[in-house]
Enzyme design. Structure first.
Site, PDB file in Angstrom:
ATOM      1  N   THR A   8     -10.304  62.197  69.539  1.00 58.88           N
ATOM      2  CA  THR A   8     -10.134  63.264  70.526  1.00 58.88           C
ATOM      3  C   THR A   8     -10.453  64.620  69.908  1.00 58.88           C
ATOM      4  O   THR A   8     -10.277  64.826  68.710  1.00 58.88           O
ATOM      5  CB  THR A   8      -8.703  63.284  71.092  1.00 58.88           C
ATOM      6  OG1 THR A   8      -8.640  64.238  72.171  1.00 58.88           O
ATOM      7  CG2 THR A   8      -7.674  63.677  70.042  1.00 58.88           C
ATOM      8  N   ASN A  10      -9.052  67.121  71.779  1.00 62.34           N
ATOM      9  CA  ASN A  10      -8.034  67.826  72.558  1.00 62.34           C
ATOM     10  C   ASN A  10      -6.776  68.052  71.721  1.00 62.34           C
ATOM     11  O   ASN A  10      -6.064  67.093  71.407  1.00 62.34           O
ATOM     12  CB  ASN A  10      -7.697  67.007  73.815  1.00 62.34           C
ATOM     13  CG  ASN A  10      -6.748  67.713  74.754  1.00 62.34           C
ATOM     14  OD1 ASN A  10      -5.836  68.420  74.328  1.00 62.34           O
ATOM     15  ND2 ASN A  10      -6.939  67.503  76.042  1.00 62.34           N
ATOM     16  N   LYS A  13      -3.423  66.667  73.241  1.00 61.29           N
ATOM     17  CA  LYS A  13      -3.236  65.221  73.097  1.00 61.29           C
ATOM     18  C   LYS A  13      -2.818  64.877  71.664  1.00 61.29           C
ATOM     19  O   LYS A  13      -1.933  64.039  71.449  1.00 61.29           O
ATOM     20  CB  LYS A  13      -4.520  64.470  73.458  1.00 61.29           C
ATOM     21  CG  LYS A  13      -4.815  64.442  74.950  1.00 61.29           C
ATOM     22  CD  LYS A  13      -6.042  63.601  75.234  1.00 61.29           C
ATOM     23  CE  LYS A  13      -6.326  63.537  76.728  1.00 61.29           C
ATOM     24  NZ  LYS A  13      -7.502  62.696  77.039  1.00 61.29           N
ATOM     25  N   ASP A  69      -7.615  57.115  77.101  1.00 59.47           N
ATOM     26  CA  ASP A  69      -8.063  57.788  78.307  1.00 59.47           C
ATOM     27  C   ASP A  69      -6.888  57.776  79.265  1.00 59.47           C
ATOM     28  O   ASP A  69      -6.209  56.749  79.421  1.00 59.47           O
ATOM     29  CB  ASP A  69      -9.280  57.102  78.918  1.00 59.47           C
ATOM     30  CG  ASP A  69     -10.046  58.038  79.849  1.00 59.47           C
ATOM     31  OD1 ASP A  69     -10.014  59.261  79.616  1.00 59.47           O
ATOM     32  OD2 ASP A  69     -10.675  57.554  80.802  1.00 59.47           O
ATOM     33  N   GLY A 150      -3.256  70.163  82.052  1.00 60.97           N
ATOM     34  CA  GLY A 150      -3.771  69.299  83.114  1.00 60.97           C
ATOM     35  C   GLY A 150      -2.960  69.413  84.399  1.00 60.97           C
ATOM     36  O   GLY A 150      -2.706  70.507  84.903  1.00 60.97           O
ATOM     37  N   TYR A 151      -2.509  68.273  84.889  1.00 59.72           N
ATOM     38  CA  TYR A 151      -1.771  68.216  86.157  1.00 59.72           C
ATOM     39  C   TYR A 151      -0.258  68.315  85.965  1.00 59.72           C
ATOM     40  O   TYR A 151       0.500  68.145  86.925  1.00 59.72           O
ATOM     41  CB  TYR A 151      -2.117  66.913  86.897  1.00 59.72           C
ATOM     42  CG  TYR A 151      -3.580  66.780  87.224  1.00 59.72           C
ATOM     43  CD1 TYR A 151      -4.121  67.371  88.370  1.00 59.72           C
ATOM     44  CD2 TYR A 151      -4.439  66.075  86.383  1.00 59.72           C
ATOM     45  CE1 TYR A 151      -5.474  67.258  88.663  1.00 59.72           C
ATOM     46  CE2 TYR A 151      -5.795  65.963  86.669  1.00 59.72           C
ATOM     47  CZ  TYR A 151      -6.302  66.554  87.812  1.00 59.72           C
ATOM     48  OH  TYR A 151      -7.641  66.450  88.103  1.00 59.72           O
ATOM     49  N   ASP A 152       0.180  68.609  84.738  1.00 56.38           N
ATOM     50  CA  ASP A 152       1.619  68.666  84.449  1.00 56.38           C
ATOM     51  C   ASP A 152       2.408  69.583  85.389  1.00 56.38           C
ATOM     52  O   ASP A 152       3.548  69.259  85.736  1.00 56.38           O
ATOM     53  CB  ASP A 152       1.868  69.092  82.992  1.00 56.38           C
ATOM     54  CG  ASP A 152       1.548  67.986  82.000  1.00 56.38           C
ATOM     55  OD1 ASP A 152       1.155  66.877  82.443  1.00 56.38           O
ATOM     56  OD2 ASP A 152       1.679  68.214  80.789  1.00 56.38           O
ATOM     57  N   LYS A 172       9.586  65.645  77.952  1.00 58.25           N
ATOM     58  CA  LYS A 172       8.430  64.988  78.565  1.00 58.25           C
ATOM     59  C   LYS A 172       8.216  63.595  77.973  1.00 58.25           C
ATOM     60  O   LYS A 172       7.887  62.636  78.700  1.00 58.25           O
ATOM     61  CB  LYS A 172       7.176  65.853  78.373  1.00 58.25           C
ATOM     62  CG  LYS A 172       5.920  65.266  79.006  1.00 58.25           C
ATOM     63  CD  LYS A 172       4.713  66.160  78.768  1.00 58.25           C
ATOM     64  CE  LYS A 172       3.450  65.513  79.307  1.00 58.25           C
ATOM     65  NZ  LYS A 172       2.241  66.323  79.074  1.00 58.25           N
ATOM     66  N   ARG A 178       1.780  58.755  78.282  1.00 61.58           N
ATOM     67  CA  ARG A 178       1.147  58.744  76.956  1.00 61.58           C
ATOM     68  C   ARG A 178       2.162  58.300  75.896  1.00 61.58           C
ATOM     69  O   ARG A 178       1.834  57.524  74.999  1.00 61.58           O
ATOM     70  CB  ARG A 178       0.573  60.123  76.636  1.00 61.58           C
ATOM     71  CG  ARG A 178      -0.285  60.124  75.377  1.00 61.58           C
ATOM     72  CD  ARG A 178      -1.048  61.425  75.199  1.00 61.58           C
ATOM     73  NE  ARG A 178      -2.119  61.552  76.175  1.00 61.58           N
ATOM     74  CZ  ARG A 178      -2.136  62.460  77.157  1.00 61.58           C
ATOM     75  NH1 ARG A 178      -1.154  63.322  77.294  1.00 61.58           N
ATOM     76  NH2 ARG A 178      -3.148  62.504  77.992  1.00 61.58           N
TER      77      ARG A 178
END
Length: 199
Positions: A8, A10, A13, A69, A150-152, A172, A178
Site C-alpha cells: 500500500t 496509503n 491503512k 482491498d 474515506g466513508y468513515d 474503531k 480491517r
C-alpha cells in the site's frame, strides 16, 4: 520474526494495520522498500483486486507480502460502491467527492444498511492465502466526526451510535472490518510460521 511487505501507499491503512498487528510481525511499507509504482486495481471484486495487488508486489520484489482491498457495500445501491469505493466519483476523486456522491445517491432512501468489507491476500513462501473481515452498519444522513478517512464520517457500525470518524483508532478497531481481517491474517501468519518451524 516474520518480515512482510504491505502493498500500500496509503499511510492511513498502514497506521491501522500496525495498530492491530503484534510486535512479533515486522511490517515494511512500499516506501520502506523503495517501490513507487501505482498498483493496478482493475477488477470488480475485492478478492480479485487484493490478489492482483499482492501478486504485483511479489513478482516485482520476490518477497513475502500482503495486500488488502476494502470497500463499502450498500444493498440499496445494489452493492455499490464496492470495489470502486476509492474511485466512486471518478479515478482521481477525493474522499470528500466520494462521500458527497454516496450521500446524494442515498438521498430519500430509508433503507440505509451497509457493510464494510476487507479482503487480505497473503503470499507466504510462494503460496497465496486469503482472509476477510466484515463490519455491518448503517449510513448516516450527514457526515459526523473529524477522524478516520474515506466513508468513515457517515458509517455507523452495529453496536454504536457513533460514526467511525467520531471514534479514536482504538475504538474503531473494536468494530472495524480491517481490524477483523487483520486478526484473521495474524492467526494465519502464526499458523504458517508454526508449520514452517515444525518442518
Amino acid at each position: 520474526m516474520p518480515v512482510l511487505i504491505f502493498a500500500t501507499h496509503n499511510p492511513h491503512k498502514l497506521q491501522e494495520v500496525q495498530s492491530v498487528l503484534p510486535a512479533s510481525i515486522r511490517l515494511l511499507s512500499l516506501q520502506d522498500v523503495g517501490y513507487k509504482e501505482n498498483i493496478p486495481e482493475p477488477y470488480d471484486t475485492l478478492e480479485e483486486n487484493s490478489r492482483v495487488k499482492a501478486l504485483t508486489i511479489y513478482e516485482a520484489l520476490q518477497r513475502d507480502c500482503f495486500a488488502e482491498d476494502s470497500g463499502l457495500e450498500v444493498p440499496a445501491l445494489n452493492g455499490a460502491p464496492g470495489a470502486r469505493s476509492a474511485r466512486f466519483a471518478g479515478d482521481h476523486a477525493s474522499d470528500a467527492e466520494n462521500l458527497a456522491l454516496l450521500l446524494s445517491r442515498m438521498e430519500g432512501i430509508s433503507r440505509r444498511e451497509a457493510r464494510f468489507r476487507t479482503v487480505i491476500t497473503l503470499i507466504w513462501q510462494g503460496k497465496l492465502h486469503q482472509v476477510e473481515g466484515i463490519c455491518e452498519g448503517t449510513i448516516a444522513t450527514a457526515p459526523r466526526g473529524k477522524g478516520g478517512f474515506g466513508y468513515d464520517p457517515v458509517f455507523i457500525p452495529e453496536g454504536s451510535q457513533q460514526t467511525f470518524a467520531e471514534m479514536s483508532l482504538d475504538e474503531k478497531n473494536q468494530f472495524s472490518h480491517r481490524a477483523k481481517a487483520i486478526r484473521a491474517f495474524c492467526d494465519l501468519v502464526y499458523r504458517l510460521t508454526a508449520e514452517s518451524d515444525s518442518r
